[in-house]
Design a protein around this motif. Structure first.
Motif, mmCIF file in Angstrom:
data_model
loop_
_atom_site.group_PDB
_atom_site.id
_atom_site.type_symbol
_atom_site.label_atom_id
_atom_site.label_comp_id
_atom_site.label_asym_id
_atom_site.label_seq_id
_atom_site.Cartn_x
_atom_site.Cartn_y
_atom_site.Cartn_z
ATOM 1 N N ILE A 142 0.838 -1.210 0.000
ATOM 2 C CA ILE A 142 0.000 0.000 0.000
ATOM 3 C C ILE A 142 0.870 1.256 0.000
ATOM 4 C CG2 ILE A 142 -1.618 1.346 1.398
ATOM 5 C CD1 ILE A 142 -2.837 -1.395 2.227
ATOM 6 N N GLY A 147 1.996 -1.967 -6.095
ATOM 7 C CA GLY A 147 1.292 -2.849 -5.176
ATOM 8 C C GLY A 147 -0.141 -3.043 -5.581
ATOM 9 N N MET A 148 -0.833 -3.757 -4.705
ATOM 10 C CA MET A 148 -2.204 -4.126 -5.002
ATOM 11 C C MET A 148 -3.180 -3.101 -4.436
ATOM 12 S SD MET A 148 -1.477 -6.766 -6.502
ATOM 13 C CE MET A 148 -3.185 -7.013 -6.876
ATOM 14 N N ALA A 149 -2.710 -1.892 -4.280
ATOM 15 C CA ALA A 149 -3.553 -0.892 -3.628
ATOM 16 C C ALA A 149 -4.729 -0.520 -4.517
ATOM 17 C CB ALA A 149 -2.718 0.333 -3.290
ATOM 18 N N ASP A 150 -5.794 -1.279 -4.356
ATOM 19 C CA ASP A 150 -7.003 -1.023 -5.117
ATOM 20 C C ASP A 150 -8.124 -1.057 -4.097
ATOM 21 O OD1 ASP A 150 -8.395 -1.433 -8.068
ATOM 22 O OD2 ASP A 150 -9.541 -2.303 -6.412
ATOM 23 N N SER A 151 -8.908 0.020 -4.060
ATOM 24 C CA SER A 151 -9.843 0.151 -2.941
ATOM 25 C C SER A 151 -10.873 -0.970 -2.918
ATOM 26 C CB SER A 151 -10.538 1.510 -3.006
ATOM 27 O OG SER A 151 -11.256 1.615 -4.222
ATOM 28 N N ARG A 152 -11.340 -1.379 -4.084
ATOM 29 C CA ARG A 152 -12.376 -2.425 -4.093
ATOM 30 C C ARG A 152 -11.826 -3.746 -3.585
ATOM 31 N NH1 ARG A 152 -15.439 -3.017 -9.541
ATOM 32 N NH2 ARG A 152 -13.275 -2.961 -10.253
ATOM 33 N N LEU A 153 -10.589 -4.044 -3.974
ATOM 34 C CA LEU A 153 -9.977 -5.283 -3.517
ATOM 35 C C LEU A 153 -9.697 -5.207 -2.015
ATOM 36 C CD1 LEU A 153 -8.814 -8.035 -4.292
ATOM 37 C CD2 LEU A 153 -6.645 -6.903 -4.766
ATOM 38 N N LEU A 154 -9.124 -4.083 -1.571
ATOM 39 C CA LEU A 154 -8.782 -3.940 -0.148
ATOM 40 C C LEU A 154 -10.028 -4.053 0.732
ATOM 41 C CD1 LEU A 154 -6.110 -1.112 -0.291
ATOM 42 C CD2 LEU A 154 -5.798 -3.369 0.721
ATOM 43 N N ARG A 156 -12.479 -5.938 0.354
ATOM 44 C CA ARG A 156 -12.919 -7.336 0.475
ATOM 45 C C ARG A 156 -11.809 -8.271 0.920
ATOM 46 N NH1 ARG A 156 -15.555 -4.563 -3.105
ATOM 47 N NH2 ARG A 156 -17.825 -4.814 -3.256
ATOM 48 N N MET A 541 -9.050 3.012 7.424
ATOM 49 C CA MET A 541 -9.776 2.193 6.461
ATOM 50 C C MET A 541 -11.176 1.865 6.976
ATOM 51 S SD MET A 541 -8.376 -1.475 5.339
ATOM 52 C CE MET A 541 -9.007 -2.404 4.006
ATOM 53 N N ALA A 542 -12.177 1.950 6.097
ATOM 54 C CA ALA A 542 -13.551 1.625 6.472
ATOM 55 C C ALA A 542 -13.679 0.139 6.786
ATOM 56 C CB ALA A 542 -14.505 1.999 5.345
ATOM 57 N N GLU B 10 -12.424 -8.171 -10.071
ATOM 58 C CA GLU B 10 -11.483 -8.060 -8.965
ATOM 59 C C GLU B 10 -10.250 -8.903 -9.256
ATOM 60 O OE1 GLU B 10 -12.146 -6.210 -6.470
ATOM 61 O OE2 GLU B 10 -14.282 -6.157 -6.077
ATOM 62 N N ARG B 54 -2.362 8.249 -2.180
ATOM 63 C CA ARG B 54 -3.307 7.330 -2.808
ATOM 64 C C ARG B 54 -4.699 7.674 -2.311
ATOM 65 N NH1 ARG B 54 0.250 1.801 -3.268
ATOM 66 N NH2 ARG B 54 0.872 2.400 -5.362
ATOM 67 N N GLN B 57 -11.290 4.895 -2.317
ATOM 68 C CA GLN B 57 -12.611 4.857 -1.685
ATOM 69 C C GLN B 57 -12.564 3.943 -0.461
ATOM 70 O OE1 GLN B 57 -15.264 3.708 -4.943
ATOM 71 N NE2 GLN B 57 -13.901 4.984 -6.202
ATOM 72 N N GLY B 58 -13.311 4.337 0.547
ATOM 73 C CA GLY B 58 -13.367 3.509 1.746
ATOM 74 C C GLY B 58 -12.257 3.845 2.728
ATOM 75 N N PHE B 59 -11.454 4.882 2.410
ATOM 76 C CA PHE B 59 -10.407 5.292 3.340
ATOM 77 C C PHE B 59 -10.698 6.727 3.777
ATOM 78 C CE2 PHE B 59 -8.656 1.662 1.401
ATOM 79 C CZ PHE B 59 -7.718 1.134 2.279
ATOM 80 N N ASP B 184 -10.293 5.369 -7.975
ATOM 81 C CA ASP B 184 -9.094 5.588 -7.166
ATOM 82 C C ASP B 184 -8.140 6.487 -7.949
ATOM 83 O OD1 ASP B 184 -10.203 3.827 -5.407
ATOM 84 O OD2 ASP B 184 -8.677 2.260 -5.637
#
Lengths: 754, 209
Positions: A142, A147-154, A156, A541-542, B10, B54, B57-59, B184
């Motif tokens: 992150i 990296g894999m910093a993708d909000s939808r993936l994170l 879940r 993080m939510a 995903e 970065r 969403q969701g942060f 994002d």
């Protein structure tokens, strides 16, 4: 009487010919599976099925890497090559490279089950309570540059375990990447594109091989300059092997046939002896084939080839008979009478020798025994019954050179003044053999017996390096009562294999339901519970999205149905029978030892099995050699007395014992094929000694006949020593040395009666 | 969106995510070096500091990190995030390695990354002043000190990762914004950039081996 017997024999031969012709009209039932030579009880149907499926999966495919400095050219040529072969009907239009759509389906099938899916390394860390390390990895991805910093993936998968699982899947050819829909790799400035081909024909059918290779070469001919191709596939090896064998056997065969014909024609200066010799062998072959088909229902190709060469010895009887034209005997009956005791005794000892092969439990050797025994008797009957009726050859003078040489060889063995020479020669021979004794090494490795084309082997290794294919021929068969049990057993196997080799098993793509449940608990207890709150707080993080967990665990059928992992199909033979393939294997013994005792798990080593088979055959052949030597002695003792029997056996026995160490001096290993040649050397050598023992006058004609017999044997077998194929070379070299030794030593058998 | 296919998206992102960020990173490097009137050549060393934000969403707030970077054309990039989390990322033609306190956390061989090797080609082209390699994948528009890049094909791998890139140029690249299809956004701001102030030290040379 003699005429009616000859007629009866003619009728029998004709009947046998008709029998064979009728069966041959529907295609001769030839067996070619080398495993068919194994004793029945050693063949496990499960193992056999697994081997067949693996062979089919591997042999029915070919892989080509098309390389060019220009990526666009490499890609276009890869497409053109496939197109060319598909249009020619040589490969199937479908491909085993998954489409982007299939890969998407795979993701859709996996993702809902992510809670139970863990990369093996991650699972081990969590089991050891090292959840912290996975937190650090997620943070580094992150905060780090990539990296894999993708909000939808994170949302879940807050710890990014799912991409780690996908990255750990043991997909074959792991150096290849999908570059715009084509599996490719860039190496040293060359872009290589993989063309995976499913053959539209039988890879071991000669006709298909020829058409395929011709089609492949035609496609190559249209390629632009700078294009490189690398080939991998059983078909290419088989074609190169057949090509080489055919080229070689036609060259060696031509020299051998021409040499034999010239020799017989020159020696007897007439066509009659040649035709009759051919007739003797042909009748032997026909009767042998007929009896074998009647007894076994089919003939193994190896039995046929080897049996045919054993029957070839029958030409010696014809040559001994025709040697009589150099004597004053002009009546065929007198000629036959002169040689009849020798060839009868020779035939009997040889049949005894071959019959012992039939005592073995190996179906292959039984066939050889029957085939060659019957054939030899058939040829013998032709010589005895037909030759006197058909022989019109006039008497001739023995060529002076031959007469002198024969007389000299007789004298060396017969006269007292050569005693010292004889002893010196024998001592030298024994010393040489003793020197070679320490260097004898058994050579049962089947890979060395085949003449694999070196350029193809190099291309194969290059493909393996570039693409990351490392699959070995060894594999595991895993059996259980249910699919779940099989998957669990594969997981146990995986724990033993870790660190020893790479492996592909269905369970690595779809863990057992048990493992999935354990994984989910492990993530909950060792990662989420202790670390998630602090992790979220740190990142702001939510709350992660709480997807409802699926009702059913991930199923193998569901993953296979996506079509994204075609090679998974080759691992799953049935619900209760899977195959686990290996790669990067360095120590087979370690793998064997560490996986011992696992329920339902068996290591299969097809090349190793063939090597073991060859070793068993070699041991068997050696034992049979000893047995047949012993069995010949009573017959010879009946004719020559015990002492005489030993003298007659001595030359052949010496040839059999001395040949392997002498060949070892030349660096040749001792294989089953060499052992089989020794069986022939024993029979041939005994024949030579019997012919000499039967000659009480030390007539040069006898040695000239035996010399002719030896020459034809050398021409037909000894020339095989020039073969590129190790198995054939071993056979030929053994024959060459053994038969020459047997010939040189044979006159010693006559001493007692001189 | 059909929920069955959401996972597919995903997953695709999961697989290509590494490639994506590298695309973005290398694209910016490429710009960083190509933005100058005279292009960089092998042997040059560009150093500077960065702020990476970065926006996800969701942060609650953007994930912000600060640190330094070194670019050596033809050899690779060293990206050292210092605060709030120290992680070093080294990108070379062989692949990508991340480490925290000297311990490797992630290693990706270039061979497993679909685009990395091609991007090195693109970078090499751009260093030589040849923008066509880049224009193969992106439509490039320049207005004043701003360059905007948009994926050419709506349906290819690049478009699945990147909705667009905008670059603000000074003497070197000053800021890059990478927008992803899901909304994002990564913003990278560069400061204190100096060319050839110091050669690579031994540790850096070892990392770029």
């Amino acid at each position: 009487m003699r005429r009616s017997l000859a007629l009866l024999w003619l009728l029998l031969v004709l009947a046998a010919g008709l029998h064979v012709a009728m069966i041959a009209a529907g295609g001769l039932p030839l067996q070619t599976d080398i495993m068919a030579l194994l004793p029945r009880e050693e063949r496990d149907p499960v193992v056999q099925t697994a081997k067949d499926r693996m062979t089919q999966a591997l042999a029915g495919r070919a892989v080509v890497l098309v390389g060019h400095a220009d990526r666009a050219v490499a890609r276009a040529q890869a497409v053109a090559l496939r197109q060319h072969l598909v249009t020619a009907g040589l490969v199937r239009p479908e491909t085993d490279i998954p489409t982007a759509e299939a890969v998407r389906r795979l993701g859709a099938a996996y993702f809902p089950h992510r809670a139970g899916l863990l990369a093996e390394a991650d699972r081990q860390r969590l089991e050891q309570g090292q959840g912290e390390a996975l937190v650090t990895r997620a943070l580094s991805q992150i905060f780090g540059f990539a990296g894999m910093a993708d909000s939808r993936l994170l949302a879940r998968d807050p710890f990014l375990l799912f991409p780690a699982f996908l990255g750990s899947l043991p997909v074959p050819a792991n150096r290849l990447v999908m570059d715009d829909g084509m599996p490719s790799v860039v190496d040293d400035g060359t872009t290589w594109v993989l063309v995976s081909l499913i053959l539209a024909g039988e890879p071991y059918a000669l006709d298909f091989q020829r058409r395929f290779v011709a089609g492949f070469e035609a496609a190559q001919a249209e390629a632009p300059p700078g294009l490189k191709t690398l080939r991998l596939g059983a078909l290419f090896f088989a074609h190169a092997g057949a090509d080489q064998a055919m080229g070689e056997s036609s060259r060696i065969g031509a020299v051998s046939l021409l040499g034999t014909v010239m020799l017989v024609l020159l020696a007897f200066r007439s066509g009659g002896p040649l035709l009759l010799s051919v007739a003797a062998i042909a009748t032997g072959l026909v009767t042998a084939l007929s009896v074998c088909l009647a007894l076994f229902g089919s003939v193994h190709v190896a039995a046929q080839l080897f049996g045919a060469s054993l029957i070839g010895i029958a030409v010696d009887y014809a040559l001994l008979y025709f040697g009589q034209i150099f004597t004053p005997r002009t009546k065929p009956a007198e000629r036959l009478a002169q040689v009849l005791p020798g060839i009868t005794l020779g035939m009997l000892t040889t049949v005894i020798g071959y019959a012992t092969l039939g005592l073995s439990p190996f179906p292959g050797l039984k066939q050889v025994a029957v085939f060659s025994g019957v054939g030899l008797v058939g040829s013998f009957l032709t010589v005895v019954l037909w030759f006197p009726l058909l022989d019109r050859a006039p008497a001739r003078r023995l060529p002076r050179g031959a007469e002198w040489a024969s007389a000299w060889l007789w004298r060396v063995w017969g006269e007292a003044r050569f005693g010292r020479v004889r002893r010196l020669a024998l001592v030298a021979l024994v010393l040489l053999a003793a020197a070679g004794l320490g260097q004898i090494r058994a050579d049962d490795d089947v890979r060395r017996q085949q003449g694999l084309s070196p350029p193809l082997v190099a291309e194969q290794m290059e493909i393996q390096r570039l693409a990351g294919f490392g699959q070995t021929s060894q594999f595991f068969v895993v059996q259980g009562d249910s699919e779940q049990q099989v998957l669990e057993r594969e997981e146990q196997l995986g724990e033993r294999l870790a660190g020893l080799a790479g492996w592909q098993s269905a369970a690595r793509f779809v863990p057992s339901a048990k493992r999935q449940a354990v994984n989910a608990l492990l993530v909950r207890d060792a990662l989420v519970a202790p670390h998630l709150a602090a992790y979220r707080a740190r990142l702001g993080m939510a709350e992660p999205v709480a997807d409802a967990p699926p009702n059913q665990p991930l199923s193998l059928a569901g993953i296979r149905a996506t079509g994204a992992l075609p090679f998974l199909d080759s691992l799953v033979l049935s619900d209760t029978l899977h195959v686990v393939t290996l790669d990067g294997l360095s120590d087979l013994t370690a793998v064997r030892t560490s996986t011992e005792g696992l329920d339902g798990v068996r290591l299969i080593d097809p090349t190793g099995d063939v090597s073991l088979l060859l070793r068993a055959y070699r041991h068997r052949a050696m034992a049979l050699l000893a047995v047949s030597t012993l069995l010949m002695v009573p017959l010879l003792a009946w004719r020559y007395g015990w002492r005489g029997a030993v003298m007659v056996m001595a030359p052949a026995a010496a040839a059999v014992v001395l040949t392997p160490p002498l060949l070892a001096l030349a660096g040749l290993g001792f294989s089953f094929f060499g052992a089989m040649a020794l069986v022939l050397v024993l029979s041939i050598g005994t024949d030579y000694a019997v012919f000499c023992a039967e000659d009480r006058q030390r007539d040069p004609v006898t040695l000239v006949s035996v010399g002719l017999a030896m020459s034809t044997t050398l021409l037909s077998f000894g020339l095989l020593a020039l073969s590129e194929v190790a198995a054939v070379r071993a056979f030929g070299a053994t024959m060459l040395v053994g038969v020459v030794l047997a010939f040189v030593l044979a006159p010693s058998a006559s001493r007692m009666r001189g | 969106m059909d929920p069955r296919f959401r996972g597919g998206d995903e997953r695709k992102e999961a697989r290509r995510g590494f490639g994506l960020t590298i695309i973005a990173g290398i694209a910016l490097l490429l710009l960083a070096v190509a933005a100058r009137a005279e292009t960089l050549t092998a042997g040059d060393v560009l150093r500077g500091r960065f702020v990476q934000e970065r926006h996800m969403q969701g942060f609650a707030k953007p994930i912000r990190s600060e640190g330094s970077f070194v670019v050596a054309p033809g050899r690779g990039l060293i990206w050292r995030a210092e605060t709030p989390f120290a992680v070093t990322t080294v990108v070379t033609p062989a692949g990508l390695v991340q480490s925290v306190n000297g311990a490797e956390t992630t290693r990706l061989a270039a061979a497993r990354l679909p685009f990395l090797t091609r991007l090195y080609d693109m970078m090499a082209g751009a260093l030589a002043g040849d923008w066509r390699a880049l224009e193969g994948g992106f439509a490039v528009t320049r207005t004043g000190d701003r360059v905007a890049l948009a994926p050419r094909k709506a349906d290819d791998a690049t478009a699945a990762q990147i909705a667009g890139i905008t670059v603000r140029l000074g003497r070197f690249v000053e800021q890059v914004e990478i927008t992803k299809p899901n909304g994002d956004m990564d913003r990278l701001t560069f400061t204190d950039q100096v060319l050839n102030a110091a050669p690579l030290d031994a540790a850096e040379t070892a990392m770029l081996k």
